[in-house]
Motif scaffolding. Structure first.
Motif, PDB file in Angstrom:
ATOM      1  N   ALA A  68       0.712  -1.210   0.053  1.00  0.00           N
ATOM      2  CA  ALA A  68      -0.149   0.007   0.162  1.00  0.00           C
ATOM      3  C   ALA A  68       0.840   1.209  -0.059  1.00  0.00           C
ATOM      4  CB  ALA A  68      -1.006   0.202   1.106  1.00  0.00           C
ATOM      5  N   ILE A  69       0.278   2.313  -0.582  1.00  0.00           N
ATOM      6  CA  ILE A  69       1.036   3.550  -0.634  1.00  0.00           C
ATOM      7  C   ILE A  69       0.273   4.788  -0.125  1.00  0.00           C
ATOM      8  CG2 ILE A  69       1.992   5.357  -2.284  1.00  0.00           C
ATOM      9  CD1 ILE A  69       2.689   3.127  -3.871  1.00  0.00           C
ATOM     10  N   TYR A  70       0.939   5.405   0.964  1.00  0.00           N
ATOM     11  CA  TYR A  70       0.196   6.595   1.258  1.00  0.00           C
ATOM     12  C   TYR A  70       0.832   7.788   0.468  1.00  0.00           C
ATOM     13  CZ  TYR A  70      -0.152  10.455   4.661  1.00  0.00           C
ATOM     14  OH  TYR A  70      -0.450  11.669   5.011  1.00  0.00           O
ATOM     15  N   ILE A  71      -0.059   8.575   0.137  1.00  0.00           N
ATOM     16  CA  ILE A  71       0.408   9.736  -0.756  1.00  0.00           C
ATOM     17  C   ILE A  71       0.034  11.036   0.135  1.00  0.00           C
ATOM     18  CG2 ILE A  71      -0.400  11.095  -2.740  1.00  0.00           C
ATOM     19  CD1 ILE A  71      -1.425   8.252  -4.010  1.00  0.00           C
ATOM     20  N   ALA A  72       1.207  11.807   0.145  1.00  0.00           N
ATOM     21  CA  ALA A  72       1.451  12.922   0.946  1.00  0.00           C
ATOM     22  C   ALA A  72       1.786  14.297  -0.033  1.00  0.00           C
ATOM     23  CB  ALA A  72       2.231  12.875   2.046  1.00  0.00           C
ATOM     24  N   SER A  73       1.646  14.117  -1.338  1.00  0.00           N
ATOM     25  CA  SER A  73       1.808  15.329  -2.119  1.00  0.00           C
ATOM     26  C   SER A  73       1.111  16.334  -1.987  1.00  0.00           C
ATOM     27  CB  SER A  73       2.041  14.738  -3.569  1.00  0.00           C
ATOM     28  OG  SER A  73       0.940  14.095  -4.094  1.00  0.00           O
ATOM     29  N   THR A  74       1.445  17.447  -2.753  1.00  0.00           N
ATOM     30  CA  THR A  74       0.401  18.653  -2.704  1.00  0.00           C
ATOM     31  C   THR A  74      -0.830  18.130  -3.394  1.00  0.00           C
ATOM     32  OG1 THR A  74       1.607  19.597  -4.638  1.00  0.00           O
ATOM     33  CG2 THR A  74       2.164  20.529  -2.477  1.00  0.00           C
ATOM     34  N   HIS A  75      -1.938  19.252  -3.370  1.00  0.00           N
ATOM     35  CA  HIS A  75      -3.323  18.574  -3.914  1.00  0.00           C
ATOM     36  C   HIS A  75      -3.334  18.612  -5.528  1.00  0.00           C
ATOM     37  CE1 HIS A  75      -4.841  21.459  -0.297  1.00  0.00           C
ATOM     38  NE2 HIS A  75      -4.359  20.436   0.229  1.00  0.00           N
ATOM     39  N   ASN A  76      -2.360  19.249  -6.019  1.00  0.00           N
ATOM     40  CA  ASN A  76      -2.789  19.186  -7.395  1.00  0.00           C
ATOM     41  C   ASN A  76      -2.081  18.055  -8.149  1.00  0.00           C
ATOM     42  OD1 ASN A  76      -0.148  20.602  -6.438  1.00  0.00           O
ATOM     43  ND2 ASN A  76       0.536  20.544  -8.554  1.00  0.00           N
ATOM     44  N   PHE A  77      -1.108  17.113  -7.464  1.00  0.00           N
ATOM     45  CA  PHE A  77      -0.474  16.020  -7.815  1.00  0.00           C
ATOM     46  C   PHE A  77      -1.328  14.821  -7.477  1.00  0.00           C
ATOM     47  CE2 PHE A  77       3.287  18.878  -7.591  1.00  0.00           C
ATOM     48  CZ  PHE A  77       3.649  19.014  -8.707  1.00  0.00           C
ATOM     49  N   HIS A  78      -2.337  14.834  -6.387  1.00  0.00           N
ATOM     50  CA  HIS A  78      -3.008  13.698  -6.073  1.00  0.00           C
ATOM     51  C   HIS A  78      -3.624  12.763  -7.274  1.00  0.00           C
ATOM     52  CE1 HIS A  78      -3.905  15.237  -1.866  1.00  0.00           C
ATOM     53  NE2 HIS A  78      -2.708  15.167  -2.139  1.00  0.00           N
ATOM     54  N   LEU A 165      -0.098  26.911   0.374  1.00  0.00           N
ATOM     55  CA  LEU A 165      -1.622  27.584   0.599  1.00  0.00           C
ATOM     56  C   LEU A 165      -2.089  28.868  -0.362  1.00  0.00           C
ATOM     57  CD1 LEU A 165      -1.992  27.471   4.535  1.00  0.00           C
ATOM     58  CD2 LEU A 165      -3.269  26.026   2.701  1.00  0.00           C
ATOM     59  N   ARG A 166      -1.092  29.569  -0.806  1.00  0.00           N
ATOM     60  CA  ARG A 166      -1.340  30.710  -1.444  1.00  0.00           C
ATOM     61  C   ARG A 166      -1.104  30.370  -2.919  1.00  0.00           C
ATOM     62  NH1 ARG A 166      -1.700  35.218   1.586  1.00  0.00           N
ATOM     63  NH2 ARG A 166      -0.828  35.046   3.781  1.00  0.00           N
ATOM     64  N   ASN A 167      -0.533  29.359  -3.386  1.00  0.00           N
ATOM     65  CA  ASN A 167      -0.483  28.677  -4.675  1.00  0.00           C
ATOM     66  C   ASN A 167      -1.339  28.145  -5.480  1.00  0.00           C
ATOM     67  OD1 ASN A 167       0.932  27.943  -7.049  1.00  0.00           O
ATOM     68  ND2 ASN A 167       3.039  27.595  -5.968  1.00  0.00           N
ATOM     69  N   LYS A 168      -2.033  28.920  -6.343  1.00  0.00           N
ATOM     70  CA  LYS A 168      -3.115  28.413  -7.071  1.00  0.00           C
ATOM     71  C   LYS A 168      -2.340  27.373  -8.007  1.00  0.00           C
ATOM     72  CE  LYS A 168      -6.751  29.980 -10.180  1.00  0.00           C
ATOM     73  NZ  LYS A 168      -7.312  31.177 -10.919  1.00  0.00           N
ATOM     74  N   ASN A 169      -1.219  27.128  -8.547  1.00  0.00           N
ATOM     75  CA  ASN A 169      -1.027  26.012  -9.143  1.00  0.00           C
ATOM     76  C   ASN A 169      -0.831  24.765  -8.404  1.00  0.00           C
ATOM     77  OD1 ASN A 169      -0.482  27.446 -11.690  1.00  0.00           O
ATOM     78  ND2 ASN A 169       1.653  28.325 -11.174  1.00  0.00           N
ATOM     79  N   LEU A 170      -0.848  24.991  -7.035  1.00  0.00           N
ATOM     80  CA  LEU A 170      -0.471  23.638  -6.368  1.00  0.00           C
ATOM     81  C   LEU A 170      -2.017  23.617  -5.547  1.00  0.00           C
ATOM     82  CD1 LEU A 170       2.718  24.347  -4.306  1.00  0.00           C
ATOM     83  CD2 LEU A 170       2.220  22.972  -6.485  1.00  0.00           C
ATOM     84  N   TRP A 320     -17.534  31.187  -6.501  1.00  0.00           N
ATOM     85  CA  TRP A 320     -16.396  32.338  -6.567  1.00  0.00           C
ATOM     86  C   TRP A 320     -15.897  32.574  -7.945  1.00  0.00           C
ATOM     87  CZ3 TRP A 320     -13.442  29.354  -2.201  1.00  0.00           C
ATOM     88  CH2 TRP A 320     -14.337  29.257  -1.212  1.00  0.00           C
ATOM     89  N   GLY A 321     -16.138  31.604  -8.815  1.00  0.00           N
ATOM     90  CA  GLY A 321     -15.363  31.650  -9.993  1.00  0.00           C
ATOM     91  C   GLY A 321     -13.855  31.137 -10.131  1.00  0.00           C
ATOM     92  N   LEU A 322     -13.635  30.336  -8.993  1.00  0.00           N
ATOM     93  CA  LEU A 322     -12.420  29.980  -8.837  1.00  0.00           C
ATOM     94  C   LEU A 322     -12.267  28.476  -9.404  1.00  0.00           C
ATOM     95  CD1 LEU A 322      -9.489  29.650  -7.399  1.00  0.00           C
ATOM     96  CD2 LEU A 322     -10.381  29.267  -5.465  1.00  0.00           C
ATOM     97  N   LYS A 323     -11.257  28.407 -10.495  1.00  0.00           N
ATOM     98  CA  LYS A 323     -10.813  27.208 -11.064  1.00  0.00           C
ATOM     99  C   LYS A 323      -9.093  27.211 -11.022  1.00  0.00           C
ATOM    100  CE  LYS A 323     -14.325  26.524 -14.502  1.00  0.00           C
ATOM    101  NZ  LYS A 323     -14.704  26.096 -15.824  1.00  0.00           N
ATOM    102  N   TYR A 324      -8.742  25.860 -11.097  1.00  0.00           N
ATOM    103  CA  TYR A 324      -7.419  25.510 -10.955  1.00  0.00           C
ATOM    104  C   TYR A 324      -6.826  25.438 -12.151  1.00  0.00           C
ATOM    105  CZ  TYR A 324      -8.055  25.450  -5.747  1.00  0.00           C
ATOM    106  OH  TYR A 324      -8.404  25.599  -4.487  1.00  0.00           O
ATOM    107  N   PRO A 325      -5.621  25.358 -12.463  1.00  0.00           N
ATOM    108  CA  PRO A 325      -4.984  25.254 -13.935  1.00  0.00           C
ATOM    109  C   PRO A 325      -5.160  24.044 -14.428  1.00  0.00           C
ATOM    110  CG  PRO A 325      -3.442  26.449 -12.332  1.00  0.00           C
ATOM    111  CD  PRO A 325      -4.647  26.129 -11.609  1.00  0.00           C
ATOM    112  N   ASP A 326      -5.320  22.813 -13.779  1.00  0.00           N
ATOM    113  CA  ASP A 326      -5.610  21.584 -14.188  1.00  0.00           C
ATOM    114  C   ASP A 326      -7.140  21.434 -14.584  1.00  0.00           C
ATOM    115  OD1 ASP A 326      -2.963  21.145 -14.068  1.00  0.00           O
ATOM    116  OD2 ASP A 326      -3.077  20.152 -12.166  1.00  0.00           O
ATOM    117  N   GLU A 327      -8.090  22.377 -14.365  1.00  0.00           N
ATOM    118  CA  GLU A 327      -9.247  22.197 -14.649  1.00  0.00           C
ATOM    119  C   GLU A 327      -9.860  22.527 -16.021  1.00  0.00           C
ATOM    120  OE1 GLU A 327     -11.637  22.063 -10.641  1.00  0.00           O
ATOM    121  OE2 GLU A 327     -10.761  23.662 -10.585  1.00  0.00           O
TER     122      GLU A 327
END
Length: 327
Positions: A68-78, A165-170, A320-327
């Protein structure tokens, strides 16, 4: 009892908490860790006395000894990280938020079924003994008809502009990182499907919500009044109000106490203490129990609840009209 060999994908701060939890549990081992940052996995394995380290994630999923693998990366990589694990037949425990949106979550659920893997989102609050006891009390109607949940999670550490926390790319922002906890408390009390959702946010220079509030309405005129912020100091507390009293949960994120005040009675305190390095033991122990029972998802946090939470947060961000770059 079957021993479970773990791999850790990404070696940031929260991965250290997972490693400490594993040391507290029996019949499990952290066999390897991996980081895309050169040297980080080696330092991590040295600190936690882990036998193997890898400088890329592909080597980790190729290791045949890992269960099993525990994933602890930033949200954008999940999404990509989970997909990589599933395609190599690895069971997955992934930090919250599971993905950045519900569409990604649904794709991964189908993939987990295809590859016959266990998969669970890590929302450690849901697995705490205090929260389990809370659910029992609510089922007993100890405070009568429940009308309102109020909860806030705020931190204020003057995070620099480049912080995740402030990084939209993450996929940063208060909602996905902090707001998921008040939303989780409301879901535990009222369920996953509010009938009406209103929200507002302070969008910072980085393009993400630095502070946000959510008003959820449910059937029978029940409401959840929730907030999250990383730019202000405020008590992290949850209060569940009913027709016969209330339950107050100090630091509900890592709840160790339930304060119960019923009409015409003095307040009672129920304590469920644990050490700081045991924070994650409850969710990890549950996940391993599921794996040993050959279950493919948790019965405390099944995948439909994860998808419902992602859908709720999608709706809030859309207001809010908030979209992330990967969307």
């Amino acid at each position: 009892m079957q021993n479970i060999n773990w791999g850790i994908m990404a070696c940031g701060g929260i991965a250290h908490q997972f490693a400490l939890a594993i040391k507290k549990l029996d019949n499990c081992t952290i066999l390897a860790s991996a980081s895309n940052t050169v040297g980080r996995a080696k330092d991590f394995t040295k600190k936690h006395q882990i036998p193997r380290s890898y400088n890329d994630y592909q080597s980790l999923v190729n290791d045949p000894d890992i269960d099993a693998i525990y994933i602890a990366s930033t949200h954008n990589f999940h999404f990509e990280n989970i997909k990589l694990c599933l395609k190599h037949g690895k069971n997955v425990l992934c930090e919250k938020p599971f993905t950045i949106n519900a569409q990604q979550a649904k794709i991964l659920i189908r993939l987990a079924k295809t590859h016959n893997c266990f998969m669970m989102e890590c929302v450690w609050t849901r697995f705490l003994p205090a929260i389990e006891h809370l659910k029992q009390l609510l089922a007993q109607n100890i405070i009568g008809d429940v009308h309102t949940v109020k909860a806030n999670f705020s931190i204020c550490d003057n995070f620099p502009p480049e912080h995740r926390l402030r990084n939209k790319n993450l996929a940063g922002g208060a909602l996905l990182d902090l707001g998921i906890y008040p939303l989780t408390l409301a879901a535990i009390v009222f369920g996953e499907h509010p009938s009406r959702i209103q929200s507002s946010a302070v969008i910072g220079k980085g393009g993400v919500d630095e502070s946000s509030c959510y008003l959820l309405e449910y059937e029978h005129h029940q409401r959840a009044i929730l907030s999250a912020s990383f730019i202000e100091e405020a008590p992290t507390e949850g209060v569940i109000s009913g027709s016969k009293g209330y339950i107050r949960i100090p630091d509900f994120i890592g709840a160790q106490e339930l304060h119960i005040k019923l009409e015409n009675q003095t307040e009672k305190v129920f304590s469920f203490p644990f050490d700081e390095d045991e924070n994650f033991t409850f969710e990890v122990s549950h996940a391993m129990h599921c794996m040993r029972e050959n279950k493919k998802q948790s019965d405390i946090l099944p995948l439909d609840k994860t998808t419902a939470m992602m859908t709720l947060m999608d709706t809030i961000r859309s207001q809010w009209g908030l979209k992330y770059p990967d969307e």
